[in-house]
Motif scaffolding. Structure first.
Motif: not given
Length: 478
Positions: A95-108, A120-124, A155-159
């Motif tokens: 779930a943490l990986v998923g939330s990070i990806y959701a945010l990264v996916n919006e910004i990048l 996403t992998g590097l941040v995790f 994190i997911y909320l920001v995305a």
């Protein structure tokens, strides 16, 4: 242009780093067991008095964390599914990986899927390698519900908020706003640390849009209202006064707490800059940042902020995450709080870095270090990365617990203990576990039969007393 061989090596390295962080969590997950600390107390309360009465008991008698209370009072133990705890850490890590990806996916979103996945992998990886307490982040259910879950939701909320602003006016946009409101409600109802961070963040964004952009944002104002109501529900709980009462002599000093918070933050940032590879990763990120802020980028507007003001706000939000520990308890933050702090330090760091890159680019000061000196930068990154791995307590702990067999031994003995506890008896005498792997273990029952942990666990299994007897001999783990 990047050399194809360097590109392939970089990709393979990032994948390996991600797996180095993710796979041990998954493997250790299947050795996980409920903890004597809190897990059985929540389960015993819920099975004895019912789910909703258990909520009221804790809300009135210990804490107002209404959402995390709901999670822990619906744990696998409540349903009689003891082995359900073996899946919780893996699910939380995913779930943490998923939330990070959701945010990264919006910004990048202007970047390739490959780059978004690698980021996403590097941040995790950085989050896991910098953990001060792996067990409190992923294995102890009580801490997961109060700290890790609201961090994932934040994190997911920001995305979700970034996505909302680019949706066309439609039913979906309205439903997204409702979903964002629920995420605010759930996050604030999980714990005070994320509560402070989220409220400060929402107020900051609303204030910036009102003062600098002269825009009234109904969505953000609505979320602020939801946040304040949610915070009121949490702080009005009678249990909060009881929980904080034992620390009144040291707590409640506003000015000192603010000073201590910024001092602790400065010390922590210094350690993170040295012990994690965030500096070399930042150098490698600069080309991506330049693409994000150039004309024509679909996300350029996200980074058109005053760089100096943003930096001050960034540090203030991080200090605000520490503040509840000093003000509410009068002590430095626990390891589980520092786990959260590093997550938002990393995410905020790369955001602030991108804003500064844009600020310099608009003034004709282009940053081309990586393009001009690729070999030294990559060599510098590799050396620093190796040093960071050697300094990572969490990575070494997880590897040691797996490779030495300590996790397996702990699993075997805890499973054996569970089977013994299922037998009918008034008093059950248990031998101590022979090994306590730090990645998995928080606390065990005590030698005093009237200790709170013993009473909770004996109540859950229907015994009158549990006794930890060190004279009992251990069975051999085949």
């Amino acid at each position: 242009m990047k050399h194809p061989l360097i590109d392939r090596l970089a990709t393979v390295t990032v994948v390996l780093l991600f797996l180095l962080a993710y796979l041990p969590l998954v493997l250790l997950s299947f050795h996980n067991h409920p903890s004597a600390a809190d897990d059985y107390c929540f389960a015993d309360t819920a099975t004895r008095y019912g789910f909703w009465q258990g909520q009221k008991y804790y809300y009135d008698g210990w804490t107002g964390r209404y959402f995390s209370n709901m999670l822990v009072h619906a744990s696998p133990l409540v349903w009689g599914w003891y082995d359900g705890y073996r899946f919780i850490p893996a699910l939380v890590a995913t779930a943490l990986v998923g939330s990070i990806y959701a945010l990264v996916n919006e910004i990048l979103r202007s970047e390739s899927l490959k780059n978004r996945l690698l980021a996403t992998g590097l941040v995790f990886f950085m989050i896991v390698m910098a953990l001060q307490s792996t067990v409190e982040a992923f294995f102890w259910t009580a801490a997961i519900a109060t700290y890790t879950v609201p961090t994932i939701l934040t994190i997911y909320l920001v995305a979700v908020l970034i996505r909302w602003y680019r949706l066309p006016n439609s039913l979906l946009k309205g439903l997204t706003a409702v979903w964002a409101s629920f995420l605010v409600f759930a996050t604030i109802g999980s714990g005070e640390t994320n509560l402070i961070l989220l409220i400060l963040l929402l107020f900051t964004i609303v204030g910036y849009r009102l003062v600098f952009l002269r825009r009234f944002d109904p969505l953000l104002v609505g979320l602020v209202v939801v946040a304040l109501i949610s915070a009121w529900l949490l702080f009005r709980a009678p249990g909060n006064a009881i929980r904080m009462g034992s620390n009144q002599a040291k707590a409640g000093e506003l000015v000192k707490s603010v000073g201590f918070s910024f001092g602790w933050l400065a010390r922590s940032i210094g350690e993170w800059l040295l012990k994690t590879p965030i500096i070399p990763f930042s150098l490698l990120f600069i080309p991506v940042a330049r693409r994000l802020v150039r004309h024509g980028s679909p996300v350029r507007e996200l980074f058109l902020l005053p760089a100096g003001l943003l930096t001050v706000i960034y540090l203030g939000l991080l200090a605000g995450t520490i503040f509840p520990s000093y003000y509410g308890l009068g002590i430095p933050p626990f390891a589980r709080t520092m786990n959260i702090l590093f997550v938002f330090f990393v995410l905020g760091w790369f955001y602030v870095l991108t804003v500064w890159v844009g600020w310099l680019e608009r003034r004709g000061r282009s940053l081309t270090l990586v393009q001009k000196w690729p070999a030294p930068v990559w060599l510098f990154t590799g050396v620093w990365l190796i040093g960071s791995l050697l300094a990572s307590t969490s990575i070494k702990q997880m590897g040691t617990d797996l490779l030495t067999g300590n996790a397996s031994t702990y699993d075997h003995e805890m499973t054996e203990r569970h089977q013994q506890l299922l037998t009918k008896a008034d008093t059950v005498r248990l031998r101590p576990i022979s090994v306590y792997p730090p990645s998995l273990f928080v606390e065990d029952i005590k030698s005093e039969r009237n200790h709170w942990w013993n009473r909770c666990q004996s109540g859950y299994y229907g015994h009158k007393a549990l006794v930890l007897d060190s004279t009992l001999t251990a069975t051999v783990n085949p």
